[in-house]
Scaffold this active site. Structure first.
Site, short mmCIF file in Angstrom:
data_model
loop_
_atom_site.label_atom_id
_atom_site.label_comp_id
_atom_site.label_asym_id
_atom_site.label_seq_id
_atom_site.Cartn_x
_atom_site.Cartn_y
_atom_site.Cartn_z
N ASN A 66 31.55 46.45 42.47
CA ASN A 66 31.80 45.66 44.18
C ASN A 66 32.40 45.98 44.82
O ASN A 66 33.40 46.10 44.59
CB ASN A 66 32.40 44.04 43.86
CG ASN A 66 32.29 43.45 45.19
OD1 ASN A 66 32.25 43.76 46.31
ND2 ASN A 66 32.65 42.01 44.76
N CYS A 112 33.77 39.86 51.39
CA CYS A 112 32.30 40.68 51.18
C CYS A 112 30.85 40.44 52.54
O CYS A 112 30.25 41.07 52.22
CB CYS A 112 32.18 40.24 50.16
SG CYS A 112 33.19 40.70 48.83
N HIS A 122 24.46 41.16 48.11
CA HIS A 122 25.89 41.38 48.57
C HIS A 122 26.06 41.86 46.80
O HIS A 122 25.56 41.06 45.42
CB HIS A 122 27.11 40.77 48.56
CG HIS A 122 28.41 41.32 48.36
ND1 HIS A 122 28.91 42.45 48.52
CD2 HIS A 122 29.28 40.45 48.14
CE1 HIS A 122 29.87 42.49 47.53
NE2 HIS A 122 30.40 41.59 47.43
N1 ACO Z 1 37.19 42.07 29.44
C1 ACO Z 1 37.48 41.19 28.29
N2 ACO Z 1 37.47 40.15 28.71
C2 ACO Z 1 37.95 39.08 29.31
C3 ACO Z 1 37.67 40.10 30.64
C4 ACO Z 1 37.16 41.70 30.77
N3 ACO Z 1 37.23 42.03 31.71
N4 ACO Z 1 37.81 39.18 31.99
C5 ACO Z 1 37.79 38.11 31.29
N5 ACO Z 1 37.54 38.34 30.40
C6 ACO Z 1 37.91 36.63 29.20
C7 ACO Z 1 38.97 35.83 29.40
O1 ACO Z 1 39.62 35.93 29.07
C8 ACO Z 1 37.61 34.61 29.09
O2 ACO Z 1 38.67 34.06 27.82
P1 ACO Z 1 38.70 33.18 27.12
O3 ACO Z 1 38.07 32.35 26.87
O4 ACO Z 1 39.52 33.82 25.42
O5 ACO Z 1 40.49 32.35 27.99
C9 ACO Z 1 36.54 35.39 29.02
O6 ACO Z 1 36.54 36.59 29.44
C10 ACO Z 1 35.34 34.28 29.77
O7 ACO Z 1 36.26 34.19 30.79
P2 ACO Z 1 35.26 33.71 32.32
O8 ACO Z 1 36.37 33.83 33.22
O9 ACO Z 1 35.05 32.47 31.75
O10 ACO Z 1 33.53 34.60 32.43
P3 ACO Z 1 33.02 34.42 32.91
O11 ACO Z 1 31.61 34.21 31.94
O12 ACO Z 1 33.10 33.45 33.78
O13 ACO Z 1 32.49 35.70 33.92
C11 ACO Z 1 33.55 37.23 36.23
C12 ACO Z 1 33.95 37.11 34.32
C13 ACO Z 1 32.89 38.43 36.02
C14 ACO Z 1 34.44 37.09 37.04
C15 ACO Z 1 32.43 36.01 36.66
O14 ACO Z 1 32.80 34.96 36.91
C16 ACO Z 1 32.37 36.41 37.75
O15 ACO Z 1 31.29 37.75 38.12
N6 ACO Z 1 31.91 35.38 39.04
C17 ACO Z 1 32.03 36.23 40.22
C18 ACO Z 1 32.92 37.35 40.84
C19 ACO Z 1 32.66 37.32 42.64
O16 ACO Z 1 31.61 37.60 42.70
N7 ACO Z 1 33.78 38.15 42.87
C20 ACO Z 1 33.11 38.68 44.22
C21 ACO Z 1 33.54 37.84 45.91
S1 ACO Z 1 32.97 39.04 46.06
C22 ACO Z 1 34.63 38.83 47.26
O17 ACO Z 1 34.54 37.87 48.24
C23 ACO Z 1 35.66 40.34 47.02
#
Ligand code: ACO
Length: 329
Positions: A281, A112, A251
């Site tokens: 994204n 990214c 980004h």
């Molecule tokens: N729908 C419903 N529930 C979900 C989903 C979904 N789409 N995704 C995860 N959950 C659940 C998980 O299973 C978990 O459940 P559990 O507690 O029963 O196990 C719960 O939600 C919490 O999961 P977390 O992973 O802790 O959720 P978090 O609050 O961290 O949010 C997210 C996840 C949105 C991915 C966040 O961590 C984030 O945005 N991180 C940055 C990601 C990013 O920027 N990526 C791109 C990088 S750039 C590149 O180079 C591609």
């Protein structure tokens, strides 16, 4: 000294819109979960047969038209992508053929952050006198690399492309740039199979190793630490401070990341640009798509100072400070 100035901006999005409710028919998720955790409401997906080079070519033609240039005027093409059409040839070569360029063309791969790395390459080529007009594209179709049974990743990404024309000019243009990478933690965000370490096999496909895998919380922590740091370094390299910024254009990965960064930099949230709600994204495309949105909506003025800030797999990060010199549309 010769500087590099942005003289053309273009964008291209696939037509297919996929809403959170659409995704909820594929995996166990909900519009409410996706909106509150990420800020995303919908995103674009490429259609069957539509490729990263198609998106890049569309954005490139729009940027050339905006700059009032022909393909033959360009003397270097740099494409930032991490979802190339194929391992070889480069996506840049495929774009080159599609739009009729004759100049050298190559890809830059920094996930990214690819667009910021590509801007660095283009700016260096112009400032050194080795090129006068460089086309820079950020294009990705990451929805081709995600696992649509993995709700933790498949709700985040959308496809698209954005492009800049950079030209030699007497005044900047691109001011300071800060780039960084830390290759010690590749597993935080990777596509493990399909390269030379683990060539595609029945086993890699059965194990889903050709899909993008991500430790979301580690990426989140990395992003909110890195964006402020690289922005400040690039501003210092430009002899500017945070108070000089008109727009912070990070980004677009997650609205919660953007909000946290605004707080940490003590910037009013309305100066941190966001269009993640409608695009998700889009990886290397998100920064030029954001600039294109600001430009075409009449929200950029000559003299504005923009901080373009990327972060992503690698891990990689980078910021480019730009003084906007284009006339209003
Ligand atoms: N729908 C419903 N529930 C979900 C989903 C979904 N789409 N995704 C995860 N959950 C659940 C998980 O299973 C978990 O459940 P559990 O507690 O029963 O196990 C719960 O939600 C919490 O999961 P977390 O992973 O802790 O959720 P978090 O609050 O961290 O949010 C997210 C996840 C949105 C991915 C966040 O961590 C984030 O945005 N991180 C940055 C990601 C990013 O920027 N990526 C791109 C990088 S750039 C590149 O180079 C591609």
């Amino acid at each position: 000294m010769t500087h590099a100035a942005i003289t053309g901006v273009g964008a291209f999005l696939p037509e297919r819109i996929v809403t959170n409710d659409d995704l909820a028919t594929m995996v166990e998720t909900s519009d409410e979960w996706i909106r509150t955790r990420t800020g995303i409401r919908e995103r674009r997906f490429v259609s069957e047969g539509e490729t990263t080079s198609d998106l890049g070519a569309g954005a490139a033609l729009a940027a050339l038209a905006d700059a009032g240039l022909e393909p033959s005027d360009i003397d270097l093409l740099v494409v930032g992508t991490s979802s190339p059409d194929m391992i070889m040839p480069s996506t840049a070569c495929l774009v080159q053929a599609k739009i009729g360029l004759t100049c050298p063309a190559f890809d830059v791969m920094a996930a990214c952050t690819s667009f910021i790395y590509a801007i660095h390459t283009a700016t260096t080529a112009i400032e050194s006198g080795r090129a006068r007009r460089v086309l820079v594209i950020g294009a990705d179709a990451l929805t081709r690399l995600v696992d649509f049974s993995d709700r933790r990743t498949c709700v985040l990404f959308g496809d698209g492309a954005g492009a800049f024309v950079l030209e030699a000019s007497e005044g900047p243009g691109v001011l300071g740039i800060d780039l960084g990478s830390d290759g010690s933690r590749p597993e935080v965000l990777q596509v493990a199979a399909g390269g030379a370490t683990m060539p595609a096999s029945i086993q890699t496909v059965e194990d889903g190793l050709h899909f993008l895998s991500m430790n979301g919380q580690e990426v989140f922590k990395f992003a909110v630490r890195t964006i402020p740091a690289t922005t400040k370094k690039a501003l210092a390299a430009s002899d500017l401070s945070i108070d000089d910024l008109t727009w912070l254009i990070p980004h677009q990965a997650n609205q919660r990341i953007l909000d946290t960064v605004a707080d940490r930099l003590k910037l009013p949230h309305e100066r941190v640009f966001s269009n993640i709600e409608l695009l998700g994204n889009t990886s290397a495309a998100s920064i030029p798509l954001a600039v294109n949105d600001l430009y075409t909506s009449g929200n950029l003025r000559q003299g504005d100072v923009l901080a373009l800030v990327g972060f992503g797999a690698g891990l990689t990060w980078g910021a480019a400070i730009v003084r906007w010199t284009k006339e209003d549309l």
